[in-house]
Design a protein around this motif. Structure first.
Motif, PDB file in Angstrom:
ATOM      1  N   LEU A   1     -62.087  -7.799 -25.659  1.00  0.00           N
ATOM      2  CA  LEU A   1     -61.372  -8.866 -24.952  1.00  0.00           C
ATOM      3  C   LEU A   1     -59.882  -8.658 -25.161  1.00  0.00           C
ATOM      4  O   LEU A   1     -59.374  -8.795 -26.279  1.00  0.00           O
ATOM      5  N   THR A   2     -59.171  -8.353 -24.105  1.00  0.00           N
ATOM      6  CA  THR A   2     -57.736  -8.084 -24.197  1.00  0.00           C
ATOM      7  C   THR A   2     -56.897  -8.929 -23.253  1.00  0.00           C
ATOM      8  O   THR A   2     -55.673  -8.949 -23.379  1.00  0.00           O
ATOM      9  N   SER A   3     -57.532  -9.616 -22.307  1.00  0.00           N
ATOM     10  CA  SER A   3     -56.768 -10.327 -21.282  1.00  0.00           C
ATOM     11  C   SER A   3     -57.469 -11.620 -20.873  1.00  0.00           C
ATOM     12  O   SER A   3     -58.710 -11.672 -20.808  1.00  0.00           O
ATOM     13  N   PRO A   4     -56.707 -12.674 -20.550  1.00  0.00           N
ATOM     14  CA  PRO A   4     -57.300 -13.902 -20.023  1.00  0.00           C
ATOM     15  C   PRO A   4     -58.071 -13.680 -18.721  1.00  0.00           C
ATOM     16  O   PRO A   4     -58.955 -14.473 -18.378  1.00  0.00           O
ATOM     17  N   ASP A   5     -57.727 -12.608 -17.999  1.00  0.00           N
ATOM     18  CA  ASP A   5     -58.395 -12.318 -16.728  1.00  0.00           C
ATOM     19  C   ASP A   5     -59.879 -12.016 -16.906  1.00  0.00           C
ATOM     20  O   ASP A   5     -60.639 -12.045 -15.933  1.00  0.00           O
ATOM     21  N   GLN A   6     -60.300 -11.741 -18.132  1.00  0.00           N
ATOM     22  CA  GLN A   6     -61.711 -11.462 -18.405  1.00  0.00           C
ATOM     23  C   GLN A   6     -62.533 -12.734 -18.612  1.00  0.00           C
ATOM     24  O   GLN A   6     -63.737 -12.662 -18.819  1.00  0.00           O
ATOM     25  N   LEU A   7     -61.850 -13.883 -18.553  1.00  0.00           N
ATOM     26  CA  LEU A   7     -62.503 -15.161 -18.836  1.00  0.00           C
ATOM     27  C   LEU A   7     -62.332 -16.141 -17.684  1.00  0.00           C
ATOM     28  O   LEU A   7     -61.374 -16.060 -16.918  1.00  0.00           O
ATOM     29  N   ARG A   8     -63.261 -17.071 -17.597  1.00  0.00           N
ATOM     30  CA  ARG A   8     -63.054 -18.276 -16.795  1.00  0.00           C
ATOM     31  C   ARG A   8     -62.512 -19.334 -17.739  1.00  0.00           C
ATOM     32  O   ARG A   8     -63.069 -19.546 -18.822  1.00  0.00           O
ATOM     33  N   LEU A   9     -61.443 -19.997 -17.328  1.00  0.00           N
ATOM     34  CA  LEU A   9     -60.728 -20.871 -18.247  1.00  0.00           C
ATOM     35  C   LEU A   9     -60.509 -22.262 -17.674  1.00  0.00           C
ATOM     36  O   LEU A   9     -60.317 -22.437 -16.469  1.00  0.00           O
ATOM     37  N   ARG A  10     -60.544 -23.231 -18.560  1.00  0.00           N
ATOM     38  CA  ARG A  10     -60.065 -24.576 -18.224  1.00  0.00           C
ATOM     39  C   ARG A  10     -59.273 -25.077 -19.427  1.00  0.00           C
ATOM     40  O   ARG A  10     -59.715 -24.929 -20.572  1.00  0.00           O
ATOM     41  N   GLY A  11     -58.122 -25.637 -19.153  1.00  0.00           N
ATOM     42  CA  GLY A  11     -57.288 -26.143 -20.236  1.00  0.00           C
ATOM     43  C   GLY A  11     -57.092 -27.643 -20.131  1.00  0.00           C
ATOM     44  O   GLY A  11     -57.066 -28.210 -19.042  1.00  0.00           O
ATOM     45  N   ILE A  12     -56.966 -28.293 -21.288  1.00  0.00           N
ATOM     46  CA  ILE A  12     -56.620 -29.709 -21.337  1.00  0.00           C
ATOM     47  C   ILE A  12     -55.468 -29.870 -22.320  1.00  0.00           C
ATOM     48  O   ILE A  12     -55.342 -29.122 -23.293  1.00  0.00           O
ATOM     49  N   SER A  13     -54.596 -30.827 -22.043  1.00  0.00           N
ATOM     50  CA  SER A  13     -53.470 -31.048 -22.936  1.00  0.00           C
ATOM     51  C   SER A  13     -53.942 -31.735 -24.212  1.00  0.00           C
ATOM     52  O   SER A  13     -54.958 -32.440 -24.232  1.00  0.00           O
ATOM     53  N   PHE A  14     -53.196 -31.534 -25.282  1.00  0.00           N
ATOM     54  CA  PHE A  14     -53.526 -32.103 -26.585  1.00  0.00           C
ATOM     55  C   PHE A  14     -52.293 -32.805 -27.119  1.00  0.00           C
ATOM     56  O   PHE A  14     -51.215 -32.219 -27.215  1.00  0.00           O
ATOM     57  N   ASN A  15     -52.466 -34.077 -27.475  1.00  0.00           N
ATOM     58  CA  ASN A  15     -51.346 -34.910 -27.903  1.00  0.00           C
ATOM     59  C   ASN A  15     -51.763 -35.675 -29.152  1.00  0.00           C
ATOM     60  O   ASN A  15     -52.724 -36.453 -29.120  1.00  0.00           O
ATOM     61  N   THR A  16     -51.054 -35.471 -30.260  1.00  0.00           N
ATOM     62  CA  THR A  16     -51.439 -36.141 -31.502  1.00  0.00           C
ATOM     63  C   THR A  16     -51.178 -37.637 -31.469  1.00  0.00           C
ATOM     64  O   THR A  16     -51.641 -38.364 -32.346  1.00  0.00           O
TER      65      THR A  16
END
Length: 207
Positions: free
Chosen positions: A144-159
């Motif tokens: 695994l060397t690149s984000p392109d090899q993955l399906r991604l979803r991101g969510i923000s994180f706030n303390t």
């Protein structure tokens, strides 16, 4: 309405869905002012990180000059140079910026570019060893060397909204992202215990 969801076509009127052309025009109008010249994007480049464009709330434009048929939209950016959210209210009908608002501590969902950057930082970090190992196991040895090899979803994180260890106490003031990762055409890999601070480009662990 996000840029990816925008339908084809030219400018509409009233409260009709934003088109791709309108989103592009709104971004162009919002960025033509000097106020964002010192801003930085997620990679440290010149100019802010684009997040989203949506129709402005009618209540927020009640005192604006014009008619109900005018197309007013809000364009959201994140300025990594100052760690702040920037909202530009744009009148598409007149081609003008009506209002600029800035705020710290507000963390809307990350853009696809921010999500990819967070994944790249995790992949390269020592805390990403488990992700790299699980990916290799799922792909019969592929590295695994690149984000392109993955399906991604991101969510923000706030303390301010979620508990976190001291190492992540700046999340909220900083732009922080948690990731959901999946091997393309393969299994999910649990990375939700990690938080990527995009502002200082570090990776921390929630638990």
């Amino acid at each position: 309405m996000t840029e990816d969801q925008a339908p084809q076509g030219g400018q509409q009127t009233g409260r009709g869905p934003l088109t791709e052309a309108e989103v592009d025009r709104a971004k162009s109008i919002a960025l033509q002012r000097d106020g964002l010249r010192s801003a930085q994007d997620v990679n440290g480049g010149r100019g802010p990180e684009y997040l989203d464009t949506d129709l402005a709330d009618p209540a927020d434009t009640a005192d604006a000059v014009g008619t109900e048929e005018d197309r007013r939209v809000e364009v959201l950016f994140y300025d990594y140079g100052h760690d702040r959210l920037v909202k530009k209210t744009v009148d598409l009908t007149r081609g003008t910026v009506e209002r600029t608002d800035t705020a710290s501590g507000l963390q809307p969902p990350p853009s696809s570019d921010e999500t990819a950057e967070a994944a790249e930082l995790l992949i390269k970090d020592p805390l990403g060893q488990g992700l790299r190992t699980d990916f290799a196991a799922a792909t019969k040895g592929t590295g695994l060397t690149s984000p392109d090899q993955l399906r991604l979803r991101g969510i923000s994180f706030n303390t301010a909204e979620q508990s976190a260890p001291a190492a992540l106490r700046k999340c909220g003031e900083h732009r922080c992202v948690r990731l959901f990762t999946q091997v393309k055409d393969g299994p999910w890999i649990d990375t939700t215990r990690f938080v990527v601070d995009l502002s200082d480009r570090t990776v921390g662990r929630i638990h």
